[in-house]
Design a protein around this motif. Structure first.
Motif, PDB file in Angstrom:
ATOM      1  N   GLY A 259      38.925  31.162  35.022  1.00 15.29           N
ATOM      2  CA  GLY A 259      39.469  31.219  33.676  1.00 15.29           C
ATOM      3  C   GLY A 259      40.637  32.166  33.499  1.00 15.29           C
ATOM      4  O   GLY A 259      41.474  31.968  32.630  1.00 15.29           O
ATOM      5  N   SER A 260      40.698  33.214  34.320  1.00 16.74           N
ATOM      6  CA  SER A 260      41.822  34.149  34.229  1.00 16.74           C
ATOM      7  C   SER A 260      41.969  34.878  35.555  1.00 16.74           C
ATOM      8  O   SER A 260      41.067  34.843  36.394  1.00 16.74           O
ATOM      9  N   ASP A 261      43.086  35.553  35.723  1.00 16.63           N
ATOM     10  CA  ASP A 261      43.311  36.249  36.990  1.00 16.63           C
ATOM     11  C   ASP A 261      42.344  37.409  37.197  1.00 16.63           C
ATOM     12  O   ASP A 261      42.118  37.840  38.311  1.00 16.63           O
ATOM     13  N   SER A 262      41.724  37.892  36.127  1.00 13.25           N
ATOM     14  CA  SER A 262      40.741  38.970  36.279  1.00 13.25           C
ATOM     15  C   SER A 262      39.462  38.474  36.960  1.00 13.25           C
ATOM     16  O   SER A 262      38.646  39.276  37.417  1.00 13.25           O
ATOM     17  N   ASP A 263      39.278  37.162  37.053  1.00 16.42           N
ATOM     18  CA  ASP A 263      38.127  36.582  37.740  1.00 16.42           C
ATOM     19  C   ASP A 263      38.340  36.509  39.252  1.00 16.42           C
ATOM     20  O   ASP A 263      37.394  36.277  40.001  1.00 16.42           O
ATOM     21  N   PHE A 264      39.562  36.710  39.702  1.00 14.90           N
ATOM     22  CA  PHE A 264      39.902  36.524  41.109  1.00 14.90           C
ATOM     23  C   PHE A 264      39.095  37.394  42.073  1.00 14.90           C
ATOM     24  O   PHE A 264      38.668  36.893  43.119  1.00 14.90           O
ATOM     25  N   PRO A 265      38.848  38.679  41.797  1.00 16.71           N
ATOM     26  CA  PRO A 265      38.111  39.479  42.781  1.00 16.71           C
ATOM     27  C   PRO A 265      36.747  38.882  43.143  1.00 16.71           C
ATOM     28  O   PRO A 265      36.346  38.927  44.311  1.00 16.71           O
ATOM     29  N   VAL A 266      36.060  38.297  42.194  1.00 17.56           N
ATOM     30  CA  VAL A 266      34.766  37.670  42.481  1.00 17.56           C
ATOM     31  C   VAL A 266      34.973  36.309  43.142  1.00 17.56           C
ATOM     32  O   VAL A 266      34.338  35.981  44.148  1.00 17.56           O
ATOM     33  N   MET A 267      35.862  35.506  42.585  1.00 19.66           N
ATOM     34  CA  MET A 267      36.067  34.150  43.098  1.00 19.66           C
ATOM     35  C   MET A 267      36.694  34.152  44.498  1.00 19.66           C
ATOM     36  O   MET A 267      36.535  33.196  45.249  1.00 19.66           O
ATOM     37  N   LYS A 268      37.389  35.223  44.862  1.00 18.43           N
ATOM     38  CA  LYS A 268      37.974  35.335  46.196  1.00 18.43           C
ATOM     39  C   LYS A 268      36.894  35.264  47.262  1.00 18.43           C
ATOM     40  O   LYS A 268      37.119  34.754  48.361  1.00 18.43           O
TER      41      LYS A 268
END
Length: 86
Positions: free
Chosen positions: A8-17
């Protein structure tokens, strides 16, 4: 197998990575979309509704503090959708 990963946003990237790292480790192809169920619903609909044509057979979807995005993705497809709680 090819997976569509949506956040949903770039702040989700650390988990989704972490999911992307697993895909790479196991040689799973993927496409990534950064889009919001609320701010950019047309982008979500387009990505999901054309996914099978691009070879995607499942989705991994996460959006911080809400379950809206996985639900919206599921409403546009009969493919499996895995919602990641963030």
């Amino acid at each position: 197998m090819k997976v569509g990963l949506i956040m949903g946003s770039d702040s989700d990237f650390p988990v989704m990575k972490k999911a992307l790292d697993i895909f790479k480790e196991f040689g799973v192809e993927y496409e990534v979309l950064l889009a919001s169920a609320h701010r950019t619903p047309a982008a979500v609909r387009e990505f999901v509704s054309t996914a099978e044509d691009r070879g995607i057979s499942a989705f991994v979807v996460g959006a911080g503090m809400a379950a809206h995005l996985p639900g919206v993705v599921a409403s546009y497809t009969t493919l499996p959708v895995i919602g990641v709680p963030l």
